[in-house]
Design a protein around this motif. Structure first.
Motif, PDB file in Angstrom:
ATOM      1  N   SER A   1      67.222  -7.691   1.628  1.00  0.00           N
ATOM      2  CA  SER A   1      65.968  -7.315   2.269  1.00  0.00           C
ATOM      3  C   SER A   1      65.876  -7.884   3.675  1.00  0.00           C
ATOM      4  O   SER A   1      65.718  -9.090   3.862  1.00  0.00           O
TER       5      SER A   1
ATOM      6  N   GLU B   1      63.446  -7.414   5.522  1.00  0.00           N
ATOM      7  CA  GLU B   1      62.046  -7.807   5.690  1.00  0.00           C
ATOM      8  C   GLU B   1      61.864  -9.293   5.396  1.00  0.00           C
ATOM      9  O   GLU B   1      61.092  -9.975   6.061  1.00  0.00           O
TER      10      GLU B   1
ATOM     11  N   ARG C   1      58.274  -0.043  11.148  1.00  0.00           N
ATOM     12  CA  ARG C   1      58.234  -0.824   9.905  1.00  0.00           C
ATOM     13  C   ARG C   1      58.079  -2.308  10.199  1.00  0.00           C
ATOM     14  O   ARG C   1      57.258  -2.992   9.588  1.00  0.00           O
ATOM     15  N   TYR C   2      58.840  -2.823  11.159  1.00  0.00           N
ATOM     16  CA  TYR C   2      58.722  -4.245  11.492  1.00  0.00           C
ATOM     17  C   TYR C   2      57.389  -4.553  12.176  1.00  0.00           C
ATOM     18  O   TYR C   2      56.820  -5.621  11.970  1.00  0.00           O
TER      19      TYR C   2
ATOM     20  N   LEU D   1      54.895  -4.834   9.447  1.00  0.00           N
ATOM     21  CA  LEU D   1      55.106  -6.101   8.762  1.00  0.00           C
ATOM     22  C   LEU D   1      54.577  -7.265   9.605  1.00  0.00           C
ATOM     23  O   LEU D   1      53.946  -8.185   9.068  1.00  0.00           O
TER      24      LEU D   1
END
Length: 145
Positions: free
Chosen positions: A31, A33, A137-138, A141
């Protein structure tokens, strides 16, 4: 695995984050993330972390694309042998490059990037879609953390 990724980022800073993001975009099940959040918690500059995680993740997607494009027979067979791979191929056949809008998603995202190479999606379109989704996406996040 998450503790190891955090240690990797702590030991290598932005290089560790970029490497983890790169590997996380390939078919290796880690991951990126987790590495990104670890970088933020370690005090790395959020914008810099976002840029380097996005660069690493996009580069990993380009490797997937290249594997599909230049090893079409081998990776085409591999895609057909997994459920996620078969789904990725069906989606690309049905929706074309628009299917890449789901390349950020877990499980199906990595096979989609390989299938895009097999299907010979135009490289410029591939990079534009994939890179913007990685940044998004980042960024999401980053906002959530």
């Amino acid at each position: 695995m998450s503790v190891e990724l955090a240690e990797w980022v702590q030991a290598y800073g932005l290089w560790g984050l970029t490497g983890a993001a790169f590997v996380g975009a390939t078919l290796v099940p880690i991951s990126s993330e987790v590495a990104f959040v670890a970088a933020l918690k370690l005090g790395l500059d959020p914008v810099t972390a976002l840029v380097w995680a996005s660069v690493g993740n996009t580069a990993g997607c380009l490797v997937n694309y290249g594997l599909g494009r230049w090893s079409r027979d081998a990776f085409g067979d591999r895609l057909s042998s997994s459920r996620a791979g078969r789904t990725a191929v069906r989606w690309l056949e049905r929706w074309g490059a628009s299917a890449l809008l789901l390349s950020w998603a877990p499980i199906i995202g990595d096979p989609l990037t390989v299938a895009a190479g097999v299907a010979r999606v135009r490289l410029g379109l591939f990079v534009t879609l994939v890179a913007s989704l990685r940044v998004g996406r980042y960024a999401l996040l980053l906002w959530a953390v």
